[in-house]
Design a protein around this motif. Structure first.
Motif, PDB file in Angstrom:
ATOM      1  N   LEU A   1       0.840  -1.191   0.000  1.00  0.00           N
ATOM      2  CA  LEU A   1       0.000   0.000   0.000  1.00  0.00           C
ATOM      3  C   LEU A   1       0.878   1.245   0.000  1.00  0.00           C
TER       4      LEU A   1
ATOM      5  N   SER B   1      -6.982  10.834   2.356  1.00  0.00           N
ATOM      6  CA  SER B   1      -7.325  10.118   3.581  1.00  0.00           C
ATOM      7  C   SER B   1      -6.090   9.507   4.221  1.00  0.00           C
TER       8      SER B   1
ATOM      9  N   GLU C   1      -2.078   3.680   8.663  1.00  0.00           N
ATOM     10  CA  GLU C   1      -2.553   5.016   8.980  1.00  0.00           C
ATOM     11  C   GLU C   1      -1.391   5.995   9.046  1.00  0.00           C
TER      12      GLU C   1
ATOM     13  N   LEU D   1       1.558  -0.254  10.062  1.00  0.00           N
ATOM     14  CA  LEU D   1       0.823  -1.228   9.238  1.00  0.00           C
ATOM     15  C   LEU D   1       0.035  -2.158  10.143  1.00  0.00           C
ATOM     16  N   ARG D   2      -1.221  -2.461   9.771  1.00  0.00           N
ATOM     17  CA  ARG D   2      -2.066  -3.304  10.601  1.00  0.00           C
ATOM     18  C   ARG D   2      -2.814  -4.321   9.748  1.00  0.00           C
ATOM     19  N   LYS D   3      -3.142  -5.431  10.419  1.00  0.00           N
ATOM     20  CA  LYS D   3      -4.051  -6.405   9.827  1.00  0.00           C
ATOM     21  C   LYS D   3      -4.841  -7.016  10.966  1.00  0.00           C
TER      22      LYS D   3
ATOM     23  N   TYR E   1       0.749   5.789   0.724  1.00  0.00           N
ATOM     24  CA  TYR E   1       0.077   7.028   1.070  1.00  0.00           C
ATOM     25  C   TYR E   1       0.726   8.149   0.267  1.00  0.00           C
TER      26      TYR E   1
ATOM     27  N   GLU F   1      -3.831  -2.576   6.098  1.00  0.00           N
ATOM     28  CA  GLU F   1      -4.104  -1.151   6.058  1.00  0.00           C
ATOM     29  C   GLU F   1      -3.048  -0.430   6.882  1.00  0.00           C
TER      30      GLU F   1
ATOM     31  N   LEU G   1      -6.005   7.065   6.270  1.00  0.00           N
ATOM     32  CA  LEU G   1      -6.119   5.614   6.388  1.00  0.00           C
ATOM     33  C   LEU G   1      -6.124   5.030   4.979  1.00  0.00           C
ATOM     34  N   VAL G   2      -5.120   4.224   4.710  1.00  0.00           N
ATOM     35  CA  VAL G   2      -5.019   3.642   3.372  1.00  0.00           C
ATOM     36  C   VAL G   2      -5.136   2.129   3.463  1.00  0.00           C
ATOM     37  N   LYS G   3      -5.838   1.588   2.510  1.00  0.00           N
ATOM     38  CA  LYS G   3      -6.032   0.139   2.468  1.00  0.00           C
ATOM     39  C   LYS G   3      -5.223  -0.445   1.315  1.00  0.00           C
ATOM     40  N   GLY G   4      -4.650  -1.624   1.583  1.00  0.00           N
ATOM     41  CA  GLY G   4      -3.834  -2.251   0.565  1.00  0.00           C
ATOM     42  C   GLY G   4      -4.309  -3.646   0.238  1.00  0.00           C
TER      43      GLY G   4
END
Lengths: 114, 114
Positions: free
Chosen positions: B48, B54, B66, B76-78, B50, B64, B56-59
Protein backbone atom coordinates in the motif's frame (compact mmCIF):
# COMPACT_ATOMS: atom_id res chain seq x y z
CA UNK A 1 2.72 -8.59 -19.02
CA UNK A 2 6.26 -9.49 -18.04
CA UNK A 3 7.69 -8.00 -14.90
CA UNK A 4 11.19 -6.73 -14.19
CA UNK A 5 13.78 -9.40 -14.85
CA UNK A 6 17.36 -9.57 -13.64
CA UNK A 7 20.22 -11.75 -14.75
CA UNK A 8 22.00 -13.65 -13.47
CA UNK A 9 19.98 -14.69 -10.44
CA UNK A 10 23.19 -15.66 -8.65
CA UNK A 11 26.77 -14.62 -9.28
CA UNK A 12 29.83 -15.85 -7.44
CA UNK A 13 33.08 -14.08 -8.19
CA UNK A 14 36.53 -13.78 -6.73
CA UNK A 15 37.77 -10.68 -4.99
CA UNK A 16 39.26 -8.26 -7.48
CA UNK A 17 37.22 -9.45 -10.47
CA UNK A 18 34.83 -7.38 -12.60
CA UNK A 19 31.11 -8.17 -12.72
CA UNK A 20 28.11 -6.99 -14.69
CA UNK A 21 24.53 -7.29 -13.51
CA UNK A 22 21.68 -6.85 -15.96
CA UNK A 23 18.17 -5.48 -15.51
CA UNK A 24 15.31 -5.66 -18.00
CA UNK A 25 12.57 -3.26 -16.91
CA UNK A 26 8.88 -3.48 -17.66
CA UNK A 27 8.32 -2.45 -21.26
CA UNK A 28 7.59 1.26 -21.55
CA UNK A 29 8.82 2.18 -18.08
CA UNK A 30 10.96 5.29 -18.35
CA UNK A 31 12.46 5.24 -14.87
CA UNK A 32 14.83 2.51 -13.67
CA UNK A 33 16.35 2.15 -10.23
CA UNK A 34 19.13 0.09 -8.66
CA UNK A 35 19.18 -0.79 -4.97
CA UNK A 36 21.47 -2.98 -2.87
CA UNK A 37 20.19 -5.14 -0.03
CA UNK A 38 22.71 -6.54 2.44
CA UNK A 39 21.78 -9.41 4.72
CA UNK A 40 19.30 -8.35 7.37
CA UNK A 41 18.97 -4.84 6.01
CA UNK A 42 16.49 -2.89 3.94
CA UNK A 43 17.32 -2.02 0.34
CA UNK A 44 19.67 0.94 -0.11
CA UNK A 45 19.37 3.22 -3.12
CA UNK A 46 22.27 3.25 -5.57
CA UNK A 47 21.22 5.09 -8.74
CA UNK A 48 18.23 5.85 -10.90
CA UNK A 49 17.76 6.63 -14.57
CA UNK A 50 15.12 8.70 -16.29
CA UNK A 51 15.41 7.54 -19.88
CA UNK A 52 19.07 7.11 -20.78
CA UNK A 53 20.51 9.54 -18.27
CA UNK A 54 21.37 9.00 -14.63
CA UNK A 55 19.05 11.39 -12.78
CA UNK A 56 20.49 10.61 -9.35
CA UNK A 57 23.63 8.57 -8.66
CA UNK A 58 24.12 9.77 -5.11
CA UNK A 59 23.89 6.25 -3.68
CA UNK A 60 26.82 4.74 -5.57
CA UNK A 61 29.31 3.92 -2.80
CA UNK A 62 32.50 4.67 -4.75
CA UNK A 63 33.95 4.87 -8.24
CA UNK A 64 34.16 1.09 -8.57
CA UNK A 65 30.43 1.13 -9.22
CA UNK A 66 29.01 2.31 -12.51
CA UNK A 67 25.70 1.85 -14.32
CA UNK A 68 24.51 2.48 -17.84
CA UNK A 69 21.23 2.48 -19.72
CA UNK A 70 22.29 3.31 -23.29
CA UNK A 71 18.96 2.89 -25.07
CA UNK A 72 16.62 3.81 -22.24
CA UNK A 73 15.54 0.25 -21.58
CA UNK A 74 17.97 -2.43 -20.34
CA UNK A 75 20.44 -1.32 -17.70
CA UNK A 76 23.74 -2.82 -16.59
CA UNK A 77 25.32 -2.30 -13.19
CA UNK A 78 29.08 -2.71 -13.38
CA UNK A 79 31.36 -3.34 -10.43
CA UNK A 80 35.13 -3.20 -10.84
CA UNK A 81 37.72 -4.75 -8.51
CA UNK A 82 35.05 -6.43 -6.42
CA UNK A 83 35.49 -6.63 -2.67
CA UNK A 84 33.96 -9.03 -0.17
CA UNK A 85 31.89 -6.14 1.19
CA UNK A 86 30.13 -5.89 -2.18
CA UNK A 87 28.36 -9.18 -1.46
CA UNK A 88 24.63 -8.44 -1.37
CA UNK A 89 21.43 -8.79 -3.34
CA UNK A 90 21.23 -6.18 -6.07
CA UNK A 91 17.66 -5.16 -6.84
CA UNK A 92 16.35 -3.40 -9.87
CA UNK A 93 13.01 -1.59 -10.13
CA UNK A 94 11.20 0.32 -12.84
CA UNK A 95 8.34 2.78 -12.92
CA UNK A 96 6.35 5.00 -15.26
CA UNK A 97 4.42 8.23 -15.22
CA UNK A 98 1.28 6.34 -16.24
CA UNK A 99 1.64 4.19 -13.14
CA UNK A 100 2.15 7.19 -10.86
CA UNK A 101 5.76 6.08 -10.61
CA UNK A 102 4.98 3.06 -8.46
CA UNK A 103 8.18 1.04 -8.40
CA UNK A 104 8.01 -2.58 -9.52
CA UNK A 105 10.91 -4.69 -8.33
CA UNK A 106 12.74 -7.57 -9.93
CA UNK A 107 13.77 -10.72 -8.03
CA UNK A 108 17.33 -9.49 -7.60
CA UNK A 109 20.82 -10.78 -8.31
CA UNK A 110 22.62 -12.34 -5.37
CA UNK A 111 26.31 -11.40 -5.66
CA UNK A 112 28.84 -13.30 -3.58
CA UNK A 113 32.46 -12.18 -3.59
CA UNK A 114 34.85 -14.81 -2.28
CA UNK B 1 17.08 13.92 3.78
CA UNK B 2 14.64 11.24 4.78
CA UNK B 3 15.05 8.30 7.14
CA UNK B 4 12.85 5.43 8.28
CA UNK B 5 12.88 3.48 11.52
CA UNK B 6 11.08 0.19 11.90
CA UNK B 7 10.87 -0.33 15.60
CA UNK B 8 10.63 -4.12 15.62
CA UNK B 9 13.04 -6.39 13.78
CA UNK B 10 10.85 -9.45 14.43
CA UNK B 11 7.19 -9.85 15.30
CA UNK B 12 5.82 -13.31 16.14
CA UNK B 13 2.03 -13.69 16.26
CA UNK B 14 -0.47 -16.50 16.29
CA UNK B 15 -2.62 -17.22 13.28
CA UNK B 16 -5.88 -15.21 13.21
CA UNK B 17 -4.50 -12.70 15.74
CA UNK B 18 -4.23 -8.99 14.89
CA UNK B 19 -0.84 -7.49 14.13
CA UNK B 20 0.70 -4.03 13.98
CA UNK B 21 4.10 -3.34 12.42
CA UNK B 22 5.50 0.01 13.45
CA UNK B 23 7.19 2.57 11.23
CA UNK B 24 8.42 6.06 12.02
CA UNK B 25 9.99 8.43 9.56
CA UNK B 26 11.82 11.73 9.56
CA UNK B 27 11.89 14.26 6.78
CA UNK B 28 12.32 17.96 6.24
CA UNK B 29 9.85 17.94 3.35
CA UNK B 30 6.49 16.40 2.60
CA UNK B 31 6.82 12.70 2.07
CA UNK B 32 5.10 9.83 0.43
CA UNK B 33 4.98 6.57 2.35
CA UNK B 34 4.95 2.94 1.30
CA UNK B 35 4.85 -0.55 2.71
CA UNK B 36 6.44 -3.37 0.73
CA UNK B 37 6.37 -7.10 1.44
CA UNK B 38 9.10 -9.58 0.55
CA UNK B 39 8.14 -13.23 0.61
CA UNK B 40 10.98 -15.78 0.88
CA UNK B 41 13.09 -15.87 -2.27
CA UNK B 42 10.89 -13.32 -4.03
CA UNK B 43 11.14 -9.67 -5.00
CA UNK B 44 9.54 -6.75 -3.21
CA UNK B 45 5.81 -6.25 -3.73
CA UNK B 46 3.91 -3.06 -2.93
CA UNK B 47 1.31 -3.55 -0.20
CA UNK B 48 0.00 0.00 0.00
CA UNK B 49 0.97 3.64 -0.31
CA UNK B 50 0.08 7.03 1.07
CA UNK B 51 0.41 9.96 -1.32
CA UNK B 52 -2.26 12.36 -0.08
CA UNK B 53 -5.88 12.51 1.04
CA UNK B 54 -7.32 10.12 3.58
CA UNK B 55 -4.81 9.17 6.23
CA UNK B 56 -6.12 5.61 6.39
CA UNK B 57 -5.02 3.64 3.37
CA UNK B 58 -6.03 0.14 2.47
CA UNK B 59 -3.83 -2.25 0.57
CA UNK B 60 -3.74 -5.77 -0.71
CA UNK B 61 -4.22 -8.92 1.36
CA UNK B 62 -6.32 -7.14 4.00
CA UNK B 63 -3.56 -4.80 5.21
CA UNK B 64 -4.10 -1.15 6.06
CA UNK B 65 -1.93 1.66 7.38
CA UNK B 66 -2.55 5.02 8.98
CA UNK B 67 -0.50 8.12 8.27
CA UNK B 68 -0.02 10.23 11.38
CA UNK B 69 1.80 13.45 10.55
CA UNK B 70 2.09 14.72 14.12
CA UNK B 71 3.69 11.47 15.27
CA UNK B 72 5.56 10.97 11.98
CA UNK B 73 4.32 7.40 11.86
CA UNK B 74 2.88 5.04 9.28
CA UNK B 75 2.04 1.83 11.13
CA UNK B 76 0.82 -1.23 9.24
CA UNK B 77 -2.07 -3.30 10.60
CA UNK B 78 -4.05 -6.40 9.83
CA UNK B 79 -6.97 -7.53 12.00
CA UNK B 80 -6.42 -11.26 11.46
CA UNK B 81 -3.25 -12.77 10.04
CA UNK B 82 -2.79 -15.96 8.08
CA UNK B 83 0.14 -18.31 7.77
CA UNK B 84 0.70 -16.98 4.25
CA UNK B 85 1.47 -13.52 5.69
CA UNK B 86 4.82 -14.80 6.91
CA UNK B 87 7.32 -12.50 5.22
CA UNK B 88 9.63 -9.52 5.64
CA UNK B 89 7.88 -6.14 5.62
CA UNK B 90 9.60 -2.90 4.68
CA UNK B 91 8.43 0.64 5.25
CA UNK B 92 9.76 3.20 2.77
CA UNK B 93 9.58 6.94 2.15
CA UNK B 94 10.18 9.10 -0.87
CA UNK B 95 10.68 12.83 -1.01
CA UNK B 96 7.82 13.40 -3.39
CA UNK B 97 5.74 12.22 -6.23
CA UNK B 98 7.31 11.23 -9.47
CA UNK B 99 10.43 9.24 -10.10
CA UNK B 100 12.06 9.47 -6.71
CA UNK B 101 14.36 7.15 -4.84
CA UNK B 102 12.91 5.20 -1.95
CA UNK B 103 14.52 5.20 1.49
CA UNK B 104 13.75 1.94 3.27
CA UNK B 105 13.65 0.89 6.89
CA UNK B 106 15.54 -2.17 8.05
CA UNK B 107 12.53 -4.43 7.81
CA UNK B 108 10.31 -6.38 10.19
CA UNK B 109 10.14 -10.15 9.95
CA UNK B 110 6.57 -11.28 10.61
CA UNK B 111 6.31 -14.88 11.74
CA UNK B 112 2.90 -16.50 12.03
CA UNK B 113 2.58 -19.42 14.41
CA UNK B 114 -0.27 -21.92 14.05
Amino acid sequence: GAGVSQTPSNKVTEKGKYVELRCDPISGHTALYWYRQSLGQGPEFLIYFQGTGAADDSGLPNDRFFAVRPEGSVSTLKIQRTERGDSAVYLCASSSLAGAYEQYFGPGTRLTVT
Amino acid sequence: AQSVTQLDSQVPVFEEAPVELRCNYSSSVSVYLFWYVQYPNQGLQLLLKYLSGSTLVKGINGFEAEFNKSQTSFHLRKPSVHISDTAEYFCAVSAGRGAQKLVFGQGTRLTINP
